[in-house]
Design an enzyme around this catalytic site. Structure first.
Site, PDB file in Angstrom:
ATOM      1  CG  ASP A   1      -1.891  -1.096   1.419  1.00 26.29           C
ATOM      2  OD1 ASP A   1      -1.679  -2.011   0.291  1.00 26.29           O
ATOM      3  OD2 ASP A   1      -2.612  -1.276   2.449  1.00 26.29           O
TER       4      ASP A   1
ATOM      5  CD  GLN B   1       2.164  -0.795   5.460  1.00 29.96           C
ATOM      6  OE1 GLN B   1       1.498  -1.840   6.145  1.00 29.96           O
ATOM      7  NE2 GLN B   1       2.455   0.214   6.011  1.00 29.96           N
TER       8      GLN B   1
ATOM      9  CD1 TRP C   1       2.235  -7.549   3.598  1.00 28.05           C
ATOM     10  CD2 TRP C   1       2.660  -9.037   5.368  1.00 28.05           C
ATOM     11  NE1 TRP C   1       1.836  -7.159   4.811  1.00 28.05           N
ATOM     12  CE2 TRP C   1       2.058  -7.930   5.725  1.00 28.05           C
ATOM     13  CE3 TRP C   1       3.041  -9.963   6.288  1.00 28.05           C
ATOM     14  CZ2 TRP C   1       1.741  -7.780   7.099  1.00 28.05           C
ATOM     15  CZ3 TRP C   1       2.646 -10.025   7.725  1.00 28.05           C
ATOM     16  CH2 TRP C   1       2.047  -8.869   7.784  1.00 28.05           C
TER      17      TRP C   1
ATOM     18  CG  PHE D   1      -0.452  -2.792   9.450  1.00 29.86           C
ATOM     19  CD1 PHE D   1       0.850  -3.532   9.563  1.00 29.86           C
ATOM     20  CD2 PHE D   1      -1.363  -3.655   9.571  1.00 29.86           C
ATOM     21  CE1 PHE D   1       1.267  -4.921   9.700  1.00 29.86           C
ATOM     22  CE2 PHE D   1      -1.571  -5.131   9.625  1.00 29.86           C
ATOM     23  CZ  PHE D   1      -0.100  -5.673   9.598  1.00 29.86           C
ATOM     24  CB  SER D   2      -1.736   1.470   5.485  1.00 25.78           C
ATOM     25  OG  SER D   2      -1.135   0.310   4.567  1.00 25.78           O
TER      26      SER D   2
ATOM     27  NE  ARG E   1      -6.431  -3.839   7.990  1.00 21.43           N
ATOM     28  CZ  ARG E   1      -7.261  -4.904   8.270  1.00 21.43           C
ATOM     29  NH1 ARG E   1      -7.386  -5.405   9.613  1.00 21.43           N
ATOM     30  NH2 ARG E   1      -7.733  -5.498   7.438  1.00 21.43           N
ATOM     31  CG  ASP E   2      -5.690   0.276   6.773  1.00 17.35           C
ATOM     32  OD1 ASP E   2      -4.555  -0.049   7.259  1.00 17.35           O
ATOM     33  OD2 ASP E   2      -6.270  -0.310   5.964  1.00 17.35           O
TER      34      ASP E   2
ATOM     35  CD  GLU F   1      -7.277  -4.491   3.898  1.00 21.11           C
ATOM     36  OE1 GLU F   1      -6.454  -4.811   5.059  1.00 21.11           O
ATOM     37  OE2 GLU F   1      -7.100  -4.540   2.861  1.00 21.11           O
TER      38      GLU F   1
END
Length: 462
Positions: free
Chosen positions: A19, A35, A43, A78-79, A137-138, A195
């Site tokens: 991302d 990311q 990953w 994370f993002s 998240r995000d 997401e």
């Protein structure tokens, strides 16, 4: 077998990336974080890689911005997003620790960043209802009515996705955030976890972007199996914090952003000249195609200028792309298997006008390795096929996109080809179609079949 890097698309310097993060304008440069797992082309524990540009073609690799080195993000950074906050670059990201996802901040000068002492600033204590704490998240951080707001996504107890909004009431204390409202959620049973939320305004309308997981294919409405990226158009009420979506052309309140195989997690950036640009990861979780022997895995779409045509999102390559056009060839195609005599069919910007009712097949490569782009006039459908590329084109080899009807029946395709990818913008950008592929560098012939087509081919240099 050696493979070249993209000429004018961003690709990670080494390792794995997915991302885009923190896509923002700060100190006269556009910043793209991403990311990143620098130690493997798979990953892994997420870092924030960092690159900057002034023209979206030349990217400077900057020092790593975030590493998973604190109690609250030991399992990954994370993002998230970024903005200019009182002359500092404010990063907002999801820290992952012990199966919990929580929102964190870091502040920097455009080169070096320091996580604030009060992290995490938002966790499960801020949310007044039960949800699945491993899926929260995000964060999208933005200013509205003079205050900082943060838009996040979470998974409800029934497995569906939702978008939640928070507000910082005191700019002098970034550790204090207040839950406002669930502003959008999955209620039709067609999506699961959401997401990568994003939010921007265009004129009198607001646009919400997110990437829903677990969708079932509905070709007529524009969705494919698995992970999609969609938009809503409406208005976010800054007082009541209600978002009222419009009904879009597919009869729903959200629609697909890009119809290709390789487009996910889009994120926007507003420039001082007023343009809103969008970046996205040019790959997919369902069908990755990067060969195993490459030292890098992951690239981004060329940034796109966004606008609205009624209630339809329109995308076109950032105008900086035009600076790469160095030489123009013009062809009129009326035949089968006509080879186009150009120096390099792996790097070009083409404008294709297909006559009403005529079909087209464009092929890049040679007899052993090639990819093709087809247009069917009868069905008004574009189809990309990579089944003759390296490793058979991955798990998912083909994808089709239905074009919107146009006056007079003529179809216009702006087509960017760059080493390992093809991005098509149909009929002024009302449909975008992004696909990655890998074929040997020496496979660089171009041929076109059509009963009636005009082609302006631009050779590119950087």
């Amino acid at each position: 077998m050696n493979f070249s890097r993209p000429l004018f698309h961003f690709s990670c310097p080494v390792g794995w990336c997915n991302d885009p993060n923190g896509f923002s304008y700060f100190k006269n440069r556009v910043h793209l974080f991403y990311q990143w797992h620098p130690y493997s082309t798979k990953w892994g524990p997420m870092h924030w890689g960092h690159a900057t540009t002034t023209d979206f073609v030349h990217w400077k690799t900057e020092p790593t911005a975030l590493t998973p080195d604190a109690d609250f993000d030991m399992d990954g950074c994370f993002s998230g997003t970024a903005l200019d906050f009182n002359g500092k670059h404010l990063l907002c990201y999801t820290g992952v620790s012990k199966n919990l996802q929580q929102q964190c901040l870091a502040i920097g000068d455009g080169l070096a960043y320091k996580k604030i002492d009060s992290n995490p600033v938002i966790d499960r204590r801020n949310i007044p209802f039960e949800y699945q704490v491993q899926d929260f998240r995000d964060p999208k951080i933005f200013k509205m009515d003079g205050s900082l707001h943060m838009l996040c996504v979470l998974k409800k107890m029934d497995g569906a996705g939702a978008m939640v909004l928070f507000k910082n009431d005191s700019p002098s204390d970034l550790s204090v955030w207040r839950f406002l409202k669930v502003i959008a959620e999955s209620t039709d049973g067609k999506t699961k976890m959401w997401e990568c939320p994003d939010f921007f305004s265009h004129g009198q309308k607001d646009v919400l972007i997110f990437s829903p997981q677990g969708m079932e294919e509905d070709f007529e409405k524009g969705f494919h199996d698995g992970n999609n990226s969609v938009y809503m158009i409406g208005k976010l009420d800054p007082a009541a914090f209600d978002f009222s979506p419009e009904t879009l052309s597919n009869g729903m309140d959200y629609a697909q952003i890009d119809f290709g195989l390789d487009f996910y997690a889009p994120q926007t950036c507003t420039l001082p000249d007023g343009r809103t640009l969008m970046a996205a990861w040019m790959s997919s979780w369902e069908s990755p195609v990067t060969p195993e022997n490459l030292p890098w895995c992951g690239m981004m779409v060329f940034p796109r200028e966004l606008s609205l045509n009624g209630n339809r999102l329109v995308q076109n390559p950032a105008r900086e792309m035009l600076s790469l056009r160095k030489k123009r060839w013009t062809f009129s195609i009326k035949g089968v298997g006509q080879k186009i005599d150009v120096p390099d069919a792996r790097h070009f910007d083409a404008e294709i006008k297909i006559e009403p009712g005529k079909n087209m097949t464009l092929k890049i490569g040679d007899e052993n390795f090639f990819v093709s782009l087809d247009y069917s006039a009868e069905k008004n459908i574009l189809t990309f096929d990579r089944s003759h590329s390296i490793n058979g084109g991955g798990k998912i080899k083909k994808r089709s996109a239905k074009l919107f009807s146009v006056g007079g029946g003529q179809v216009f395709l702006r087509t960017l080809v760059d080493t390992n990818s093809i991005e098509v913008f149909a009929n002024g950008g009302e449909v975008s179609f992004t696909n990655a592929f890998f074929i040997p560098p020496e496979s660089k012939n171009l041929s076109i079949d059509s009963e009636g087509l005009a082609l302006d081919y631009y050779g590119l240099e950087i």
